[in-house]
Motif scaffolding. Sequence first.
Motif, PDB file in Angstrom:
ATOM      1  N   UNK A 167       0.842  -1.196   0.000  1.00  0.00           N
ATOM      2  CA  UNK A 167       0.000   0.000   0.000  1.00  0.00           C
ATOM      3  C   UNK A 167       0.875   1.242   0.000  1.00  0.00           C
ATOM      4  N   UNK A 168       0.623   2.161  -0.921  1.00  0.00           N
ATOM      5  CA  UNK A 168       1.328   3.441  -0.997  1.00  0.00           C
ATOM      6  C   UNK A 168       0.295   4.524  -0.703  1.00  0.00           C
ATOM      7  N   UNK A 203     -11.159   2.201   5.064  1.00  0.00           N
ATOM      8  CA  UNK A 203     -10.983   1.462   3.808  1.00  0.00           C
ATOM      9  C   UNK A 203      -9.908   0.395   3.949  1.00  0.00           C
ATOM     10  N   UNK A 204      -8.814   0.735   4.618  1.00  0.00           N
ATOM     11  CA  UNK A 204      -7.736  -0.235   4.831  1.00  0.00           C
ATOM     12  C   UNK A 204      -8.205  -1.385   5.713  1.00  0.00           C
ATOM     13  N   UNK A 205      -9.027  -1.061   6.706  1.00  0.00           N
ATOM     14  CA  UNK A 205      -9.594  -2.094   7.574  1.00  0.00           C
ATOM     15  C   UNK A 205     -10.481  -3.033   6.757  1.00  0.00           C
ATOM     16  N   UNK A 206     -11.298  -2.474   5.858  1.00  0.00           N
ATOM     17  CA  UNK A 206     -12.177  -3.300   5.012  1.00  0.00           C
ATOM     18  C   UNK A 206     -11.368  -4.170   4.066  1.00  0.00           C
ATOM     19  N   UNK A 207     -10.300  -3.619   3.510  1.00  0.00           N
ATOM     20  CA  UNK A 207      -9.439  -4.390   2.606  1.00  0.00           C
ATOM     21  C   UNK A 207      -8.815  -5.575   3.328  1.00  0.00           C
ATOM     22  N   UNK A 208      -8.292  -5.326   4.521  1.00  0.00           N
ATOM     23  CA  UNK A 208      -7.616  -6.393   5.258  1.00  0.00           C
ATOM     24  C   UNK A 208      -8.612  -7.430   5.763  1.00  0.00           C
ATOM     25  N   UNK A 209      -9.824  -7.006   6.136  1.00  0.00           N
ATOM     26  CA  UNK A 209     -10.856  -7.974   6.528  1.00  0.00           C
ATOM     27  C   UNK A 209     -11.197  -8.907   5.375  1.00  0.00           C
ATOM     28  N   UNK A 210     -11.289  -8.344   4.169  1.00  0.00           N
ATOM     29  CA  UNK A 210     -11.598  -9.158   2.992  1.00  0.00           C
ATOM     30  C   UNK A 210     -10.485 -10.158   2.722  1.00  0.00           C
ATOM     31  N   UNK A 211      -9.254  -9.721   2.868  1.00  0.00           N
ATOM     32  CA  UNK A 211      -8.112 -10.609   2.654  1.00  0.00           C
ATOM     33  C   UNK A 211      -8.062 -11.698   3.726  1.00  0.00           C
ATOM     34  N   UNK A 239       4.847  -8.662   5.043  1.00  0.00           N
ATOM     35  CA  UNK A 239       4.855  -9.665   6.102  1.00  0.00           C
ATOM     36  C   UNK A 239       3.560 -10.472   6.040  1.00  0.00           C
ATOM     37  N   UNK A 240       3.600 -11.669   6.599  1.00  0.00           N
ATOM     38  CA  UNK A 240       2.401 -12.505   6.671  1.00  0.00           C
ATOM     39  C   UNK A 240       1.387 -11.927   7.643  1.00  0.00           C
ATOM     40  N   UNK A 241       1.831 -11.145   8.588  1.00  0.00           N
ATOM     41  CA  UNK A 241       0.970 -10.567   9.618  1.00  0.00           C
ATOM     42  C   UNK A 241       0.280  -9.307   9.077  1.00  0.00           C
ATOM     43  N   UNK A 242      -0.948  -9.464   8.594  1.00  0.00           N
ATOM     44  CA  UNK A 242      -1.665  -8.323   8.022  1.00  0.00           C
ATOM     45  C   UNK A 242      -2.022  -7.278   9.074  1.00  0.00           C
ATOM     46  N   UNK A 243      -2.100  -7.684  10.342  1.00  0.00           N
ATOM     47  CA  UNK A 243      -2.422  -6.732  11.403  1.00  0.00           C
ATOM     48  C   UNK A 243      -1.332  -5.671  11.556  1.00  0.00           C
ATOM     49  N   UNK A 246      -2.241  -2.958   9.179  1.00  0.00           N
ATOM     50  CA  UNK A 246      -3.376  -2.184   9.671  1.00  0.00           C
ATOM     51  C   UNK A 246      -2.953  -1.244  10.795  1.00  0.00           C
ATOM     52  N   UNK A 247      -2.089  -1.706  11.683  1.00  0.00           N
ATOM     53  CA  UNK A 247      -1.591  -0.859  12.773  1.00  0.00           C
ATOM     54  C   UNK A 247      -0.812   0.327  12.214  1.00  0.00           C
ATOM     55  N   UNK A 248      -0.047   0.078  11.169  1.00  0.00           N
ATOM     56  CA  UNK A 248       0.730   1.143  10.515  1.00  0.00           C
ATOM     57  C   UNK A 248      -0.212   2.219   9.965  1.00  0.00           C
TER      58      UNK A 248
END
Length: 378
Positions: A167-168, A203-211, A239-243, A246-248
């Motif tokens: 993500x940029x 939006x980033x939260x929704x993207x990561x939830x979908x993934x 990284x494998x850790x998508x969280x 999201x924290x970033x």
Amino acid sequence: MKKSLWNLIKDRSGNFGVVTAILLPVCIGTASFGIDFANALQVKADLQGAADAAALSAASAMAKESELTEEEAKKKASDYLAAQFAAFIDPDEKDANTASDIAKKTQSEVVSTGTEATGKTYSVTVRSSFDVPTSGLASIFVPSIRVSVEASASSSTERHGAFSMYLVLDRSASMIEYTNTLKAACSGCWLTYVSKIEALKSASDALIDTIKDYDPDSRYTRLGAVSYNEVMQPPTPLDWNTDATLSYVNALTPFGFTNSGEAMQTAYKAVTDPMEDSYHKNKNGQDKPRKFIIFMTDGVNNILGADTKTKAACTAAKADGVEIFTVALMAPDAGKALLSACATDNDHYFDAQNAVDLVAAFQEIAAKASQKGTLMTN
């Protein structure tokens, strides 16, 4: 006496009766065979339909039920065929052909190919036969007519396509501005609008939830992110850790001017690093994961040379097979032009006019990247 015998032999009267007596049973038997044969064809068609359904049912079950063994699938096909076909059996035929008999006469074969990572394909072949009793005189010579059928079906499991996504994200000062999307009402609150940075976080939260829904065990997807204003901020690596990503994003605060050049270069180098292929190969068995960049901005670059660097990174990334999704959040025409030029194609470009549009765009991007589905053929 001799003359009487000779006259009897020469006498032709009554020939019709004799011929009729001889041929009548043959004619009746032939007609009976014709009826029985037509009946057998109809039974064969019914049995074929039941076999087709049984093969399809077993193949589908193999794809959907991960713990179903091949032997269980074979039994499922036999039982399903017997149950489906039983409805077509005439009462007179049920005595010699019970559902149990039909199941015993049914043979199934299951062949699986592929792996969990690439998606497994299960091919099921069902063979069965049925004895159709004949009627009348025909039954004296041929008690029954056996009809046989064969049916095949295949089903593929969901293919978990591995991918790396970077993500940029724009965090310049304009991201503090409000969108035209109202926040949810709350007791004692004044009407307030969602800011651009809040919309980006949602939006980033929704993207990561979908993934996560696509890859709940974090075996096939790697995420990273980098933010920018007039300079690039330190990124969070793939990284494998998508969280972690999201924290970033949730920690971003709007400030400064806009310069996407270095951030796009960083994302391009990260997703095309040869180590990415190795990480996926070791984790999920796929040595050619797809590569994605999501490039988002709400404005225009206002640092000298930023557009040139950004376009160069986009061009190089696309040449290396990286798919670039671009998202304009209430951006001016100059910003939209840059994003449109960077996107892989028109289907990879999104023009969000509010917070709702931005969330929907990120969800659609995640769905396109995941590309999961089930294939059924017969």
